[in-house]
Design an enzyme around this catalytic site. Structure first.
Site, PDB file in Angstrom:
ATOM      1  N   ASP A 179       1.216  -0.814   0.109  1.00 59.49           N
ATOM      2  CA  ASP A 179       0.174   0.212   0.154  1.00 59.49           C
ATOM      3  C   ASP A 179       1.144   1.196   0.460  1.00 59.49           C
ATOM      4  O   ASP A 179       1.835   1.083  -0.896  1.00 59.49           O
ATOM      5  CB  ASP A 179      -1.248   0.494   1.127  1.00 59.49           C
ATOM      6  CG  ASP A 179      -2.106   0.964   1.045  1.00 59.49           C
ATOM      7  OD1 ASP A 179      -3.143   0.596   0.107  1.00 59.49           O
ATOM      8  OD2 ASP A 179      -2.273   2.069   1.789  1.00 59.49           O
ATOM      9  N   TYR A 306      -2.851  11.437   1.249  1.00 60.51           N
ATOM     10  CA  TYR A 306      -3.773  11.388   0.226  1.00 60.51           C
ATOM     11  C   TYR A 306      -3.635  12.067  -1.083  1.00 60.51           C
ATOM     12  O   TYR A 306      -3.266  12.396  -2.401  1.00 60.51           O
ATOM     13  CB  TYR A 306      -5.104  10.123  -0.051  1.00 60.51           C
ATOM     14  CG  TYR A 306      -5.128   8.581   0.182  1.00 60.51           C
ATOM     15  CD1 TYR A 306      -5.391   8.168  -0.797  1.00 60.51           C
ATOM     16  CD2 TYR A 306      -4.590   8.652   1.146  1.00 60.51           C
ATOM     17  CE1 TYR A 306      -5.769   6.534  -0.273  1.00 60.51           C
ATOM     18  CE2 TYR A 306      -4.753   7.126   2.117  1.00 60.51           C
ATOM     19  CZ  TYR A 306      -5.047   6.266   0.564  1.00 60.51           C
ATOM     20  OH  TYR A 306      -5.749   5.138   0.875  1.00 60.51           O
ATOM     21  N   HIS A 357      -4.631  -7.549  -0.290  1.00 63.68           N
ATOM     22  CA  HIS A 357      -4.257  -6.347   0.125  1.00 63.68           C
ATOM     23  C   HIS A 357      -3.065  -6.399   1.032  1.00 63.68           C
ATOM     24  O   HIS A 357      -2.578  -5.944   1.357  1.00 63.68           O
ATOM     25  CB  HIS A 357      -5.016  -5.392   0.185  1.00 63.68           C
ATOM     26  CG  HIS A 357      -4.450  -3.836   0.312  1.00 63.68           C
ATOM     27  ND1 HIS A 357      -3.805  -3.193  -1.418  1.00 63.68           N
ATOM     28  CD2 HIS A 357      -4.080  -2.851   0.406  1.00 63.68           C
ATOM     29  CE1 HIS A 357      -2.754  -2.106  -0.946  1.00 63.68           C
ATOM     30  NE2 HIS A 357      -3.792  -2.355   0.522  1.00 63.68           N
TER      31      HIS A 357
END
Length: 379
Positions: A179, A306, A357
């Protein structure tokens, strides 16, 4: 700037735990979804059940004790306090490795791989498989400091991690991540400091070239479909966090049920499960992770990564030795020839049959074997 390294222990005040239970008891719930699946987000009944357990049965002190079993420290790097676990192997020639989590993860993702990686002879490996582990909390996450200014993107974090390894007096090391941890690890690989010998990622971001697009195989088409699905149907959380992390943060800071649902839905969507996130992770494992976000009030500060870096998540070409492990329920599953255009010195590639993930969290044994196999090639 101080370069001191200070011991750290997690010790959440009881008043915060009491406040959490009171807030959960007073949750104002939304109406139920109008579908019978997760397509509108985490279903009301599932979130109510999770939060009822969190309020009445969950034991944070157990998680705290498990974290405090391992040596933890903080140190100031580039003006920010960084929290990290540092577990040294007893094996003399152990390889130093820095491992980086992502969102909505934490250092807890690695709890079940620490012992096999540092003490391999007790876990099916040999002394030559041993690692010294450094596991930091990303800036704005968990027990690390919150940046008070913009600019803490992937490259700055990568440089901080390189500084951290130097401060710990490791003259040679490897790096691993998934990630955002994959982004940080790839940034280290791109910088390619002399002391970093190789990297390994379990979320590789790579796209086909124009030439590749002219001759797509069925596997290629599936990889492209996964990317398209993510941006069409699974990236709403990312669009909010990359554009309005502060607005989102008010709800995440005020409502534990809101924080729980925001993360719980990702455990459903991104793990290798049979329809329920509990198929892949225990309720306690998920609540341990959710609790770190709640108790450190890092909903907004974690989302800002982000805002800083989402538009630069695709790595630029690098020549450092690299390993890539592709898990079947990963968000993106590029084919090898695409990956080789970015990771140009690929020493390990494997496509696994189980896992999602959160590779180390979901499938610790498979993850450990992948890391061992990758870095055995440069020892």
């Amino acid at each position: 700037m101080s370069q001191s390294i200070k011991p750290f222990k997690v010790d959440i005040p009881q008043s915060q735990l009491d406040d959490l239970k009171a807030r959960l008891a007073n949750t104002r719930w939304p109406d139920t979804e109008t579908v019978d699946d997760w397509s509108q987000g985490a279903p009301l009944d599932a979130v109510k059940s999770l939060c009822e357990y969190w309020q009445n049965n969950y034991d944070w002190r157990r998680c705290e004790k498990e974290l405090n079993h391992y040596p933890q420290f903080t140190t100031e790097i580039d003006g920010l306090e960084i929290h990290f676990l540092h577990i040294r192997s007893t094996h003399e020639n152990a390889m130093p490795m820095i491992m980086t989590h992502g969102w909505p993860g934490s250092v807890l993702e690695f709890m079940n791989v620490i012992e096999p990686l540092t003490n391999p002879t007790a876990h099916g490996g040999s002394a030559s498989d041993a690692f010294h582990l450094v596991i930091p909390s990303l800036p704005g996450y968990g027990f690390s400091g919150r940046p008070a200014e913009s600019g803490w993107g992937l490259e700055r974090i990568a440089k901080a991690w390189i500084s951290l390894m130097a401060r710990l007096e490791y003259t040679a090391f490897v790096a691993q991540g998934g990630d955002w941890g994959s982004g940080v690890t790839s940034a280290i690989g791109h910088i390619h400091p002399a002391e970093c010998l190789a990297i390994h990622v379990n979320m590789a971001l790579a796209q086909p070239s124009a030439e590749d697009m002219a001759s797509l195989t069925e596997r290629d088409q599936k990889a492209l479909a996964d990317i398209q699905y993510y941006f069409d149907s699974d990236s709403g959380y990312a669009m909010i966090q990359k554009s309005r992390p502060q607005s989102l943060g008010y709800g995440l800071a005020d409502s534990p049920a809101g924080q729980a649902a925001w993360i719980y839905e990702k455990f459903h969507r991104w793990t290798d499960n049979n329809g329920r996130p509990e198929d892949a992770l225990t309720v306690d494992q998920m609540l341990d992770d959710i609790s770190i976000y709640w108790l450190t009030n890092s909903g907004a500060s974690s989302a800002r990564l982000y805002w800083e870096s989402f538009d630069s998540i695709f790595a630029t070409p690098m020549t450092i030795p690299c390993g890539i492990s592709i898990f079947p329920k990963e968000l993106f599953r590029p084919v090898r020839k695409w990956a080789e255009q970015i990771y140009q010195n690929l020493i390990h590639w494997n496509e696994l049959e189980k896992g999602g993930h959160f590779a180390a969290f979901e499938q610790p044994e498979i993850f450990v074997n992948e890391v061992r196999a990758c870095f055995a090639k440069i020892r």
